[in-house]
Design a protein around this motif. Structure first.
Motif, short mmCIF file in Angstrom:
data_model
loop_
_atom_site.label_atom_id
_atom_site.label_comp_id
_atom_site.label_asym_id
_atom_site.label_seq_id
_atom_site.Cartn_x
_atom_site.Cartn_y
_atom_site.Cartn_z
N ALA A 149 133.95 29.11 42.21
CA ALA A 149 133.49 29.01 43.60
C ALA A 149 133.33 30.39 44.24
O ALA A 149 132.70 30.50 45.30
N PHE A 150 133.85 31.44 43.61
CA PHE A 150 133.68 32.80 44.12
C PHE A 150 132.31 33.38 43.77
O PHE A 150 132.04 34.54 44.08
N GLN A 182 138.02 44.07 47.99
CA GLN A 182 138.69 43.85 46.70
C GLN A 182 137.69 43.55 45.59
O GLN A 182 137.82 44.05 44.47
N LEU A 183 136.68 42.73 45.89
CA LEU A 183 135.67 42.42 44.87
C LEU A 183 134.85 43.67 44.52
O LEU A 183 134.52 43.89 43.35
N HIS A 184 134.53 44.48 45.53
CA HIS A 184 133.84 45.74 45.25
C HIS A 184 134.70 46.63 44.34
O HIS A 184 134.17 47.31 43.45
N PRO A 316 143.80 35.74 41.89
CA PRO A 316 144.77 36.18 42.88
C PRO A 316 144.25 36.11 44.33
O PRO A 316 145.04 36.19 45.27
N PHE A 317 142.94 35.94 44.50
CA PHE A 317 142.38 35.92 45.84
C PHE A 317 142.32 34.52 46.43
O PHE A 317 141.83 34.35 47.55
N ASP A 338 146.36 37.26 56.60
CA ASP A 338 146.94 37.50 55.28
C ASP A 338 146.24 36.69 54.18
O ASP A 338 146.71 36.67 53.05
N THR A 339 145.13 36.03 54.51
CA THR A 339 144.41 35.27 53.48
C THR A 339 143.19 36.04 53.00
O THR A 339 142.60 36.84 53.72
N TYR A 340 142.82 35.73 51.76
CA TYR A 340 141.56 36.22 51.21
C TYR A 340 140.55 35.07 51.24
O TYR A 340 139.55 35.11 51.93
N ARG A 341 140.83 34.04 50.46
CA ARG A 341 140.03 32.82 50.51
C ARG A 341 140.96 31.60 50.46
O ARG A 341 141.90 31.56 49.66
#
Length: 348
Positions: A149-150, A182-184, A316-317, A338-341
């Motif tokens: 889903a990312f 973070q993805l970059h 981890p995201f 504090d959330t990413y996804r």
């Protein structure tokens, strides 16, 4: 058997989301019906939830994965029913100059409208979506649908990476340690760059280090610009990805960009604003300032390969998981810094 009715998440008012029963879409020739399994809550969905961008009611969702449910007669595809897939909900016409040149993210044609019993939406937070077959991308048979889903946010970053054209050994500064920063970072590492990430939040800095960033900078403790100059021997960064929603700093990072360096303004700014640019400075330094908007079809294919073949770990995201009936709680949780996804399982 495809049910006549399905569940869909509908943003009905400011900070209110409901589960509604709506008619399952019927795919037309050239389309595929996808049973959507997992959906992530992006910042766009957060803005809709808090009363911005789109007037309710609206069915949100565009970071999604699922399986092929039906292929009607007249649709030609190598996919088969049951295949795991990701879906690109953003439309492009395929016939304008930008589409022909591979810049389909900049397509200016009108997008196809989707409606669910009269309710408009992107449609990714419904249990089924009928969509053109060229917007459905195959995954490996054993792919993890949660991490798949990312694909949409990863494909956005892949387009950004293409804009930057990173070479082996270059110094890459990433401003911001949210999900896109973070993805970059992960992608820049794959390109053989030294990654320097600037982030105020301790937990995000720790995540970046755990995920392989080479240097992390806390701008509350040190002067980030002086530290970048020190780390690069005064030259500055070859590439800077500016991923934070802070207009007032957008100009300052030009000063720590190396000659012929590339500065990518990633993401949109809310509220927007203006920054000063000295054309002589750009003239003499040959610095390139550009943006990165939305994903391309090419980026989606690349994201499918990276995620489907486990070439990149984004697990981890996933900060929290909720079932569809707990969607109100899921959206509230997604607003926490504090959330990413936050992930929603559309069937449980």
């Amino acid at each position: 058997m495809i049910p006549e009715k399905m569940k869909a998440l509908v943003v009905t008012d400011v900070r209110k989301v409901e589960v509604r029963e709506v008619s399952t879409p019927v795919p037309m020739p050239g389309e595929i019906l996808v049973k959507l399994e997992k959906a992530l809550i992006c910042t766009w969905e957060q803005r809709i939830f808090t009363g911005q961008d789109v007037k309710p009611p609206f069915v949100p969702g565009h970071e999604i994965s699922g399986v092929v449910a039906e292929i009607p007669e007249g649709t030609y595809t190598e996919l088969e029913v049951g295949d795991p897939v990701i879906v690109k909900t953003y439309d492009s016409c395929g016939q304008c100059e930008f589409c022909y040149r591979g810049m389909d993210n900049l397509c200016k044609s009108k997008s196809k409208k989707r409606f669910y019993d009269g309710i408009p939406g992107a449609g990714g937070m419904a249990q089924y979506i009928a969509i053109a077959s060229n917007r459905v991308f195959a995954l490996n048979k054993d792919a993890n649908l949660e991490t798949a889903a990312f694909a949409e946010p990863l494909s956005c970053c892949l387009h950004s990476m293409e804009q930057a054209d990173i070479e082996f050994g270059e110094d890459v500064v990433i401003v911001g340690g949210g999900i896109m920063g973070q993805l970059h970072s992960l992608l820049a590492q794959k390109r053989g760059a030294r990654v320097i990430l600037v982030e105020l939040d301790e937990a995000r800095r720790e995540m970046a280090k755990n995920m392989g960033a080479h240097v992390v900078i806390n701008p509350a403790e040190v002067d980030a610009f002086e530290e970048i100059r020190r780390l690069t021997g005064g030259r500055g960064a070859h590439v800077i990805f500016y991923t934070i929603n802070v207009v007032k700093l957008a100009r300052d990072y030009q000063d720590v960009l190396a000659n012929r360096g590339r500065l990518i303004y990633y993401g949109s700014y809310h509220p927007s604003g203006e920054i000063a640019i000295d054309p002589n400075h750009i003239h003499y330094s040959e610095k390139l300032l550009t943006g990165s908007y939305s994903p391309t079809v090419k980026g989606f294919w690349q994201a499918t390969q990276l995620l489907g073949n486990n070439l990149i770990d984004v697990s981890p995201f996933i900060s929290a998981k909720f079932g569809i009936e707990d969607s109100q709680t899921a959206f509230e949780r997604a607003l926490d810094m504090d959330t990413y996804r936050v992930l929603i399982d559309l069937w449980h």
